[in-house]
Design an enzyme around this catalytic site. Structure first.
Site, PDB file in Angstrom:
ATOM      1  N   ARG A 152       5.384   1.318   3.297  1.00  0.00           N
ATOM      2  CA  ARG A 152       6.494   0.961   2.426  1.00  0.00           C
ATOM      3  C   ARG A 152       7.673   0.595   3.323  1.00  0.00           C
ATOM      4  O   ARG A 152       7.788   1.084   4.451  1.00  0.00           O
ATOM      5  CB  ARG A 152       6.885   2.127   1.521  1.00  0.00           C
ATOM      6  CG  ARG A 152       5.758   2.622   0.609  1.00  0.00           C
ATOM      7  CD  ARG A 152       6.240   3.821  -0.206  1.00  0.00           C
ATOM      8  NE  ARG A 152       5.209   4.290  -1.135  1.00  0.00           N
ATOM      9  CZ  ARG A 152       4.313   5.240  -0.846  1.00  0.00           C
ATOM     10  NH1 ARG A 152       4.322   5.826   0.356  1.00  0.00           N
ATOM     11  NH2 ARG A 152       3.411   5.609  -1.739  1.00  0.00           N
ATOM     12  N   LYS A 192       6.179   9.293   0.000  1.00  0.00           N
ATOM     13  CA  LYS A 192       6.780   9.800  -1.228  1.00  0.00           C
ATOM     14  C   LYS A 192       6.471  11.283  -1.401  1.00  0.00           C
ATOM     15  O   LYS A 192       5.365  11.734  -1.124  1.00  0.00           O
ATOM     16  CB  LYS A 192       6.250   9.023  -2.434  1.00  0.00           C
ATOM     17  CG  LYS A 192       6.828   7.625  -2.575  1.00  0.00           C
ATOM     18  CD  LYS A 192       6.369   6.986  -3.873  1.00  0.00           C
ATOM     19  CE  LYS A 192       7.007   5.633  -4.095  1.00  0.00           C
ATOM     20  NZ  LYS A 192       6.564   5.011  -5.370  1.00  0.00           N
ATOM     21  N   HIS A 195       7.197  -5.551  -0.221  1.00  0.00           N
ATOM     22  CA  HIS A 195       6.174  -4.641  -0.750  1.00  0.00           C
ATOM     23  C   HIS A 195       4.851  -5.356  -0.967  1.00  0.00           C
ATOM     24  O   HIS A 195       3.786  -4.728  -0.936  1.00  0.00           O
ATOM     25  CB  HIS A 195       6.651  -4.015  -2.058  1.00  0.00           C
ATOM     26  CG  HIS A 195       5.931  -2.748  -2.409  1.00  0.00           C
ATOM     27  ND1 HIS A 195       6.060  -1.588  -1.665  1.00  0.00           N
ATOM     28  CD2 HIS A 195       5.052  -2.459  -3.404  1.00  0.00           C
ATOM     29  CE1 HIS A 195       5.297  -0.638  -2.199  1.00  0.00           C
ATOM     30  NE2 HIS A 195       4.667  -1.143  -3.250  1.00  0.00           N
ATOM     31  N   ARG A 246       2.412  -4.744   1.772  1.00  0.00           N
ATOM     32  CA  ARG A 246       1.638  -3.497   1.643  1.00  0.00           C
ATOM     33  C   ARG A 246       0.460  -3.715   0.696  1.00  0.00           C
ATOM     34  O   ARG A 246      -0.658  -3.264   0.969  1.00  0.00           O
ATOM     35  CB  ARG A 246       2.564  -2.391   1.138  1.00  0.00           C
ATOM     36  CG  ARG A 246       1.889  -1.069   0.783  1.00  0.00           C
ATOM     37  CD  ARG A 246       2.975  -0.054   0.451  1.00  0.00           C
ATOM     38  NE  ARG A 246       2.517   1.033  -0.395  1.00  0.00           N
ATOM     39  CZ  ARG A 246       1.992   2.170   0.058  1.00  0.00           C
ATOM     40  NH1 ARG A 246       1.827   2.353   1.358  1.00  0.00           N
ATOM     41  NH2 ARG A 246       1.626   3.129  -0.770  1.00  0.00           N
ATOM     42  N   HIS A 255      -1.474   7.366  -1.454  1.00  0.00           N
ATOM     43  CA  HIS A 255      -1.468   7.525  -2.906  1.00  0.00           C
ATOM     44  C   HIS A 255      -1.929   8.932  -3.277  1.00  0.00           C
ATOM     45  O   HIS A 255      -2.938   9.415  -2.765  1.00  0.00           O
ATOM     46  CB  HIS A 255      -2.415   6.513  -3.560  1.00  0.00           C
ATOM     47  CG  HIS A 255      -1.885   5.119  -3.551  1.00  0.00           C
ATOM     48  ND1 HIS A 255      -2.694   4.004  -3.743  1.00  0.00           N
ATOM     49  CD2 HIS A 255      -0.620   4.639  -3.390  1.00  0.00           C
ATOM     50  CE1 HIS A 255      -1.948   2.913  -3.683  1.00  0.00           C
ATOM     51  NE2 HIS A 255      -0.694   3.268  -3.476  1.00  0.00           N
ATOM     52  N   TYR A 294      -6.389  -2.009  -6.920  1.00  0.00           N
ATOM     53  CA  TYR A 294      -6.743  -3.071  -5.988  1.00  0.00           C
ATOM     54  C   TYR A 294      -8.152  -3.594  -6.230  1.00  0.00           C
ATOM     55  O   TYR A 294      -8.460  -4.728  -5.879  1.00  0.00           O
ATOM     56  CB  TYR A 294      -6.585  -2.587  -4.545  1.00  0.00           C
ATOM     57  CG  TYR A 294      -5.145  -2.305  -4.209  1.00  0.00           C
ATOM     58  CD1 TYR A 294      -4.237  -3.343  -4.039  1.00  0.00           C
ATOM     59  CD2 TYR A 294      -4.677  -1.006  -4.109  1.00  0.00           C
ATOM     60  CE1 TYR A 294      -2.908  -3.092  -3.761  1.00  0.00           C
ATOM     61  CE2 TYR A 294      -3.346  -0.741  -3.833  1.00  0.00           C
ATOM     62  CZ  TYR A 294      -2.468  -1.792  -3.664  1.00  0.00           C
ATOM     63  OH  TYR A 294      -1.146  -1.542  -3.404  1.00  0.00           O
TER      64      TYR A 294
END
Length: 304
Positions: free
Chosen positions: A159, A182, A250, A253, A276, A285
């Site tokens: 990110r 995150k 982004h 990524r 994730h 994806y």
């Protein structure tokens, strides 16, 4: 205004999420806003502020009234689903401590919404961005800096906030590179030779030394690089290359993940590389990859 008992419970829950689950500042801010708004609505709906016991007495009609109110003031399905998730998490935590039955809240169904698919660049376009992004820079070291940042975004799947959080302590880039993402979740990311070379070229050109505790990527005056400057560099590059508006930092990524998957990468491994929390996020994806295959099929076999 929330009742004192509810306000206190909300604060204790947020502290719990921060301490035991490592929720980020932004996540906690969203949780606080969503749950406080829910509790305020319930107080008005019932004619006045109540204590935490009132939450245990909520029924299906209360939840329907809240959701109808939120939709009526223009809250989208995605945002409402997020708010409901926060309310459920808070309610589950509170029910465990106060011994009430939270079924009415926990059984409330989230509104359906169509998840937007990631919009990656093609492999050729991603390479073009990396080689072209430096052309508009005002100084050679800034050109090297922009090239290094976008190479990390595409080559390591970072990110933009993660790339710009690197410091002099990360030099030379270790392999693997430890990234805090995150919610404070850490992951290890392999560093490709091209990414290491781009960062080293930037460091040789940069007039500011990469010292411990200082930002790796600097602005023109030596402070931490503002992410908006990276976004602007991408905008200029996008226009020059004729790429769509979805070609953002982004998107690099997204491109990293999609191209790995197309090359036969394991979905679980890609989940780890991206950081994730849920495999369902990474599975988006696979839909992108399938959509691409169908486009190729349609071009090769046009319908009459």
């Amino acid at each position: 205004m929330l009742a004192p008992a509810q306000s206190d419970a909300l604060k204790r829950w947020l502290d719990h999420e921060a301490a035991l689950k490592g929720a980020s500042v932004n996540t906690l801010r969203a949780y606080a806003s969503d749950v406080a708004a829910f509790l305020k609505f319930i107080a008005i709906h019932h004619g006045g502020a109540e204590g935490t016991a009132a939450i245990g007495r909520l029924g299906v009609s209360d939840m329907r009234a809240w959701m109808a109110h939120e939709r009526g003031r223009g809250v989208g399905a995605r945002s409402l689903a997020r708010a409901l998730s926060a309310v459920k998490t808070f309610t589950r935590w509170l029910a465990e401590r106060e011994g009430f039955e939270p079924t009415a809240i926990l059984s409330t169904r989230a509104p359906r919404f169509r998840r937007a698919l990631p919009r990656p660049l093609s492999e050729d376009a991603a390479r073009a961005v990396i080689t072209d992004v430096e052309f508009d820079a005002s100084e050679p070291w800034i050109a090297a800096r922009d090239a290094a940042v976008v190479t990390l975004l595409y080559g390591c799947g970072l990110r933009i906030s993660e790339a710009l959080s690197l410091t002099g302590d990360d030099v030379p880039l270790p392999d693997p590179l430890r990234i805090r993402g995150k919610g404070g979740k850490e992951r290890l990311v392999p560093v490709l030779p091209a990414a290491r070379a781009a960062v080293e070229a930037y460091l040789r050109a940069c007039p500011f030394p990469a010292e411990s505790g200082t930002p790796l990527f600097r602005g023109a005056r030596g402070g931490a690089l503002n992410p908006r400057l990276v976004q602007k560099a991408m905008e200029r590059t996008r226009l020059r290359l004729g790429l769509p508006a979805s070609a953002t930092p982004h998107a690099l990524r997204h491109s990293f993940a999609t191209h790995l998957l197309s090359a036969g990468g394991d979905l679980r491994a890609i989940q780890e590389l991206l950081g994730h929390a849920s495999l369902s996020t990474t599975q988006a994806y696979t839909a992108v990859d399938t959509a691409r295959l169908m486009e190729i099929y349609d071009r090769a076999h046009p319908r009459a």
